[in-house]
Design an enzyme around this catalytic site. Structure first.
Site, PDB file in Angstrom:
ATOM      1  N   MET A   9       0.854  -1.199   0.000  1.00 12.05           N
ATOM      2  CA  MET A   9       0.000   0.000   0.000  1.00 12.05           C
ATOM      3  C   MET A   9       0.884   1.241   0.000  1.00 12.05           C
ATOM      4  O   MET A   9       1.641   1.475   0.931  1.00 12.05           O
ATOM      5  CB  MET A   9      -0.937  -0.012   1.207  1.00 12.05           C
ATOM      6  CG  MET A   9      -1.989  -1.110   1.078  1.00 12.05           C
ATOM      7  SD  MET A   9      -3.163  -1.121   2.440  1.00 12.05           S
ATOM      8  CE  MET A   9      -4.125   0.341   2.097  1.00 12.05           C
ATOM      9  N   GLY A  11      -0.324   4.380  -0.453  1.00 11.07           N
ATOM     10  CA  GLY A  11      -1.070   5.598  -0.154  1.00 11.07           C
ATOM     11  C   GLY A  11      -1.729   6.168  -1.401  1.00 11.07           C
ATOM     12  O   GLY A  11      -2.317   7.252  -1.363  1.00 11.07           O
ATOM     13  N   CYS A  99      13.720  -1.742  -9.246  1.00 11.53           N
ATOM     14  CA  CYS A  99      12.990  -1.653  -7.976  1.00 11.53           C
ATOM     15  C   CYS A  99      11.967  -2.783  -7.884  1.00 11.53           C
ATOM     16  O   CYS A  99      11.792  -3.388  -6.825  1.00 11.53           O
ATOM     17  CB  CYS A  99      12.307  -0.292  -7.846  1.00 11.53           C
ATOM     18  SG  CYS A  99      11.345  -0.144  -6.330  1.00 11.53           S
ATOM     19  N   CYS A 195      10.222   7.051  -8.240  1.00 11.34           N
ATOM     20  CA  CYS A 195       9.751   7.336  -6.890  1.00 11.34           C
ATOM     21  C   CYS A 195      10.669   8.249  -6.094  1.00 11.34           C
ATOM     22  O   CYS A 195      10.221   9.219  -5.495  1.00 11.34           O
ATOM     23  CB  CYS A 195       9.459   6.044  -6.135  1.00 11.34           C
ATOM     24  SG  CYS A 195      10.826   4.881  -6.120  1.00 11.34           S
TER      25      CYS A 195
HETATM   26  N1  ATP Z   1       5.787   2.863  -0.800  1.00  8.51           N
HETATM   27  C1  ATP Z   1       5.128   1.759  -1.144  1.00  8.51           C
HETATM   28  N2  ATP Z   1       4.761   0.864  -0.187  1.00  8.51           N
HETATM   29  C2  ATP Z   1       4.103  -0.273  -0.516  1.00  8.51           C
HETATM   30  N3  ATP Z   1       3.743  -0.590  -1.769  1.00  8.51           N
HETATM   31  C3  ATP Z   1       4.071   0.266  -2.748  1.00  8.51           C
HETATM   32  C4  ATP Z   1       4.781   1.474  -2.502  1.00  8.51           C
HETATM   33  N4  ATP Z   1       4.959   2.105  -3.683  1.00  8.51           N
HETATM   34  C5  ATP Z   1       4.383   1.328  -4.626  1.00  8.51           C
HETATM   35  N5  ATP Z   1       3.858   0.210  -4.086  1.00  8.51           N
HETATM   36  C6  ATP Z   1       3.122  -0.881  -4.761  1.00  8.51           C
HETATM   37  O1  ATP Z   1       3.494  -0.948  -6.135  1.00  8.51           O
HETATM   38  C7  ATP Z   1       2.358  -0.678  -6.966  1.00  8.51           C
HETATM   39  C8  ATP Z   1       2.758   0.073  -8.199  1.00  8.51           C
HETATM   40  O2  ATP Z   1       3.477   1.215  -7.857  1.00  8.51           O
HETATM   41  P1  ATP Z   1       3.384   2.556  -8.695  1.00  8.51           P
HETATM   42  O3  ATP Z   1       4.402   3.485  -8.132  1.00  8.51           O
HETATM   43  O4  ATP Z   1       3.374   2.230 -10.124  1.00  8.51           O
HETATM   44  O5  ATP Z   1       1.993   3.038  -8.172  1.00  8.51           O
HETATM   45  P2  ATP Z   1       0.685   3.579  -8.808  1.00  8.51           P
HETATM   46  O6  ATP Z   1       0.327   2.872 -10.069  1.00  8.51           O
HETATM   47  O7  ATP Z   1       0.771   5.049  -8.774  1.00  8.51           O
HETATM   48  O8  ATP Z   1      -0.278   3.003  -7.680  1.00  8.51           O
HETATM   49  P3  ATP Z   1      -0.821   3.706  -6.404  1.00  8.51           P
HETATM   50  O9  ATP Z   1      -2.005   4.523  -6.878  1.00  8.51           O
HETATM   51  O10 ATP Z   1      -1.221   2.579  -5.526  1.00  8.51           O
HETATM   52  O11 ATP Z   1       0.315   4.539  -5.833  1.00  8.51           O
HETATM   53  C9  ATP Z   1       1.392   0.085  -6.066  1.00  8.51           C
HETATM   54  O12 ATP Z   1       0.072  -0.046  -6.518  1.00  8.51           O
HETATM   55  C10 ATP Z   1       1.633  -0.580  -4.717  1.00  8.51           C
HETATM   56  O13 ATP Z   1       0.927  -1.795  -4.603  1.00  8.51           O
END
Ligand code: ATP
Length: 360
Positions: A9, A11, A99, A195
């Site tokens: 998760m 956020g 990552c 990130c």
């Molecule tokens: N800091 C974190 N802690 C835990 N899980 C993470 C974190 N960052 C990303 N993830 C996991 O990796 C997935 C994909 O990451 P990405 O950065 O592409 O996010 P996203 O598509 O913007 O999704 P979200 O809306 O959940 O941030 C996320 O949906 C989450 O399940």
């Protein structure tokens, strides 16, 4: 007995909905928030603190536990060190790919298992399917959001433990689900960029770690048309930020980065989007990874992406030996960039890929 799933998760809205859907499907769900970058708390560009608060609010609303874990040491060693190495060699790496294979689906997966999880899950837009005893990584049904490109370095063991609850849904459906469930992240903006870099000025960030080495900008014929700040700040096909607008006897067309001469510290530029030096028939890649654990057939028609936001291009793998692949495309590809990944698909199944070393 209920299977226990540890869901990453962040956020954000995607992983919030992933957690909600898993709960509704009857799994025992635990959220896990990871922190991968150390100066988060003091850094105006890194919203990690707020992200943790948001993830906690969502977990509360869904009624699941949320744990937090710090992988910043692992991230520095396994992802960031390679990122700096690649930039100092003049290439343009994609740290989100490493990552995934080293942190999200390795350190995180190990931690998830240590927490007693049977499976892990993320909010990535991708799908896993088991076929004839093999786990396949497939594109998401929402083609505009598909993230399989970033996941091509996952292996059988990782995929066998992974759920992607959003893989068959469209992004707008995700927001609707979040709204209907009253999740506090339903209107949260999607995160952009790598990130740990986030929205921060890239040159300033990189210069904290690698020395700046300014030099000349030249045409392929050797004419000096400007000065660069350091080759690492530029990437193939880059148009903005070259600072060479009205050079004399230029034909008025925009300038693009078409190469780096690392030995002479010279940035090579050309004029016109479709200049021949920006168009290539193929590429060489190394650091290959094939998801099935075995090499795909050569001389067979596949499709590949040489960067994330790009339609698949028909291609053939002409040669596969000693850890390198030669890939030829049906049509010329624009600005093939060393350090980026080439990812190969057969229909909607992601076969794997490698890191581009040169264009052909
Ligand atoms: N800091 C974190 N802690 C835990 N899980 C993470 C974190 N960052 C990303 N993830 C996991 O990796 C997935 C994909 O990451 P990405 O950065 O592409 O996010 P996203 O598509 O913007 O999704 P979200 O809306 O959940 O941030 C996320 O949906 C989450 O399940």
């Amino acid at each position: 007995m209920k299977k226990k799933v540890i869901v990453g998760m962040s956020g954000g809205v995607d992983s919030s909905v992933a957690a909600l859907l898993l709960k509704e499907q009857g799994y025992e769900v635990v959220g896990l928030f990871m922190k991968n970058w150390e100066d988060d708390d003091t850094d105006e560009y890194c919203p990690a603190k707020q992200d943790l608060i948001d993830a906690a609010a969502v977990a509360d609303k869904i009624g699941i536990e949320l744990e937090a874990v710090n992988f910043s040491k692992e991230y520095k060693e396994r992802v960031f060190a390679n990122f700096l190495e690649e930039y100092s060699a003049g290439r343009t790496p994609n740290p989100d790919i490493l990552c995934n294979s080293e942190i999200k689906f390795k350190a995180f997966l190990d931690h998830a298992m240590a927490l007693g999880g049977d499976l892990m899950a993320t909010g990535h837009y991708a799908q896993v399917r088991e076929k004839n005893g093999l786990f396949q990584l497939m594109k998401a049904d929402d083609g505009t959001k598909d993230q399989s490109y970033f996941l091509y370095r996952l292996n059988q063991a990782q995929l066998s433990k992974t759920l992607f609850p959003l893989g068959h849904l469209l992004k707008r459906e995700i927001r609707d689900i979040a709204r209907r469930a009253g999740l506090p992240t339903s209107e949260k903006k999607d995160s952009t960029g790598i990130c740990f870099i986030g929205e921060r000025p890239f040159q300033e960030f990189l210069s904290r770690y690698l020395p700046r080495a300014p030099g000349e900008i030249q045409t392929p014929e050797g004419k000096v048309v400007g000065q660069h700040h350091g080759l690492m700040y530029y990437t193939m096909g880059q148009r903005q930020g070259l600072g060479i607008g009205g050079s004399k006897d230029s034909n008025g067309e925009p300038w693009f980065v078409a190469g780096k001469d690392m030995q002479r510290n010279v940035l090579i530029v050309v004029q016109g989007h479709d200049h021949p030096l920006l168009l290539n028939d193929g590429l060489i890649a190394d650091n290959l990874h094939w998801i099935a654990g075995e090499e795909p057939k050569t001389h067979w028609v596949y499709a590949a992406k040489t960067r994330y936001r790009q339609p698949d291009a028909p291609c053939e793998i002409d040669r596969l030996d000693s850890g390198t692949a030669e890939i030829r495309f049906g049509h010329k590809q624009w600005a093939i960039t060393p350090g980026q990944s080439v990812v190969v698909y057969e229909s909607n199944v992601c076969l794997g890929g490698g890191i581009i070393t040169s264009a052909l």
